[in-house]
Design an enzyme around this catalytic site. Sequence first.
Site, PDB file in Angstrom:
ATOM      1  N   GLU A  16      -1.995  -9.329   3.299  1.00 37.63           N
ATOM      2  CA  GLU A  16      -2.026  -9.641   4.642  1.00 37.63           C
ATOM      3  C   GLU A  16      -3.645  -9.890   5.278  1.00 37.63           C
ATOM      4  O   GLU A  16      -4.108 -10.589   6.099  1.00 37.63           O
ATOM      5  CB  GLU A  16      -1.929  -9.304   6.288  1.00 37.63           C
ATOM      6  CG  GLU A  16      -1.869  -7.640   6.255  1.00 37.63           C
ATOM      7  CD  GLU A  16      -2.578  -7.060   5.566  1.00 37.63           C
ATOM      8  OE1 GLU A  16      -1.329  -6.727   4.375  1.00 37.63           O
ATOM      9  OE2 GLU A  16      -2.627  -5.586   6.320  1.00 37.63           O
ATOM     10  N   CYS A  64       1.098  -1.305   0.205  1.00 41.57           N
ATOM     11  CA  CYS A  64       0.249  -0.079  -0.348  1.00 41.57           C
ATOM     12  C   CYS A  64       0.953   1.228  -0.126  1.00 41.57           C
ATOM     13  O   CYS A  64       1.377   1.137  -0.650  1.00 41.57           O
ATOM     14  CB  CYS A  64      -0.912   0.114   1.511  1.00 41.57           C
ATOM     15  SG  CYS A  64      -2.561   0.911   0.548  1.00 41.57           S
ATOM     16  N   HIS A 109      -3.851  -5.142   0.274  1.00 46.20           N
ATOM     17  CA  HIS A 109      -2.853  -5.660   2.161  1.00 46.20           C
ATOM     18  C   HIS A 109      -3.521  -7.512   1.119  1.00 46.20           C
ATOM     19  O   HIS A 109      -4.401  -7.679   1.646  1.00 46.20           O
ATOM     20  CB  HIS A 109      -3.689  -4.958   2.549  1.00 46.20           C
ATOM     21  CG  HIS A 109      -3.889  -3.605   3.374  1.00 46.20           C
ATOM     22  ND1 HIS A 109      -3.150  -3.646   4.030  1.00 46.20           N
ATOM     23  CD2 HIS A 109      -4.215  -2.690   2.601  1.00 46.20           C
ATOM     24  CE1 HIS A 109      -2.985  -2.259   3.482  1.00 46.20           C
ATOM     25  NE2 HIS A 109      -3.814  -1.512   3.268  1.00 46.20           N
TER      26      HIS A 109
HETATM   27  N1  LIG Z   1      -3.189   1.746   3.544  1.00 46.52           N
HETATM   28  C1  LIG Z   1      -2.262   2.472   3.377  1.00 46.52           C
HETATM   29  O1  LIG Z   1      -1.081   2.549   3.149  1.00 46.52           O
HETATM   30  C2  LIG Z   1      -2.692   3.851   2.203  1.00 46.52           C
HETATM   31  C3  LIG Z   1      -1.439   4.687   2.275  1.00 46.52           C
HETATM   32  C4  LIG Z   1      -1.549   6.432   1.685  1.00 46.52           C
HETATM   33  N2  LIG Z   1      -2.167   6.401   3.211  1.00 46.52           N
HETATM   34  C5  LIG Z   1      -3.372   6.302   1.221  1.00 46.52           C
HETATM   35  O2  LIG Z   1      -4.319   6.610   1.559  1.00 46.52           O
HETATM   36  O3  LIG Z   1      -2.975   5.880   0.112  1.00 46.52           O
END
Ligand SMILES: NC(=O)CC[C@H](N)C(=O)O
Length: 354
Positions: free
Chosen positions: A326, A242, A324
Site C-alpha cells: 500500500e 507484514c 507494505h
Molecule cells: N508492519 C508490521 O506489520 C510489523 C510486523 C511485526 N510486528 C514485526 O515487527 O515484524
Amino acid sequence: MDAYVALEGGHVVEARGRAPGTATGELVFTTAYTGYEESLTDPSYEEQILTFAYPLIGNYGVRSERFESDRVHPRAAVTREMTDDVAEWLTEEGVPAVDHIDTRDLVTDIREEGAMACGIAVGDDVTPEDALAELADCVPMSDHTDIGAQVSVDEPVVHNADSDGATVALVDCGAKRSIVDSLVERDATVHVLPYDATADDVAEIDPELLFISNGPGDPENFDAAVDLVDSYVGEVPIAGICLGQQIVARALGGTTEKMDFGHRGVNQPVRDEASGRVVMTTQNHGYTVADAPEALEVSQINVNDGTPEGLDSDDLDIITRQYHPEANPGPHDSLSFFDDVLGMTASKRTIVAD
Ligand SMILES: NC(=O)CC[C@H](N)C(=O)O
C-alpha cells in the site's frame, strides 16, 4: 526543555526536548527520508521508540490526510532536527520527542547491538535518573502478549457497504488506513474485524477474501488470527501484509524469529524470483519468517539479506507480502498486489459461476 535518552546498558545521552513527557519502549530506526506522518501514525510502531536516520523531520508540515490511523503510535520520537510543526503535533498527542542528538551514532549502535530497550525523559526539570527509571520499566516486545488489543477496532466496521465488488474480511491487527483505502479504491466492501475475530465471526460475512493486516509486536502473540487462518486455508483466498504474512506462515506450520534491527525504510529492494525483477518497497518490521511452510512458495526475497518477502500458493489461493504494497508514502512499485489479491476473488467467482 531538558531531555535525556537512556539506552540499554545504562548509557544516557543528552538531547534537546521538543515535546514533554516520559516513555519507554524498544528503540528502532527508520531510514525513510519522507513519510514521517505515515510512520508516526503506523500502528505497527506501538510500544517502540522511533529514531529517524534522516536528519530533518517535518520539512513539509503535518497534514492529517497523510495519517495512517487516528493517533501517534511510537511511544516517543528521536530526531537530529525536528521542525516546530512536528514538535507541536507530538506535544498535542502527549508523545515525548527530542532532537539535537547524533542520530548517526544511535543508528550505528542499533545496527551493531540490535533493537534495544530505551527510556526517555523530557521536561523542564527532568534528570538522567528519570530516563534511567523509564529504561528500567522497559518490557521486551515479545512480552506484550495482548498488543493486538491496543491497536485493533473493538467492534466490526464496514467500508463501502453498497458496492457490488468483492467482499473482504480484513482482520485488523493494527491495520494502516491505506490498506483499507487500497481495497475500497478497487470497489471492495471491506469488513474490518477485531484482531481476535473467530471463524464464526468471519462465516457471518461469508467473504471472498480473508485479509490479515500489518500490526505491532511479535507474531507469536497473535494466536487467534493464526487459528482463524488455519480454519480458512483452502476454503477462501487469503492475503496478508507484514504481520499478516507472518501469521499466515505460522498457520501453515512455518516459524518466525526476531531480526537484529529489522527493516524500516522506503528503499528496501525486493526481487521477484519468477521474473527476476527488483522493486523498491517500503518496510517496517522487526520479525521475519524463519522457516517458510512447505505449502507456500517463497516467491520474493529481500536483496540485502535474503529474507522472505513474498509467500504464495496458486493451489491454496494465498498471496502474502512482508513489505507494505500500500506504500504510503511510496514507492508505488507494488500497488498491483491489490489487483492480484482481488483477482483471486474474481477467479473464485468464475469457478462458482461455471
Ligand atoms: N508492519 C508490521 O506489520 C510489523 C510486523 C511485526 N510486528 C514485526 O515487527 O515484524
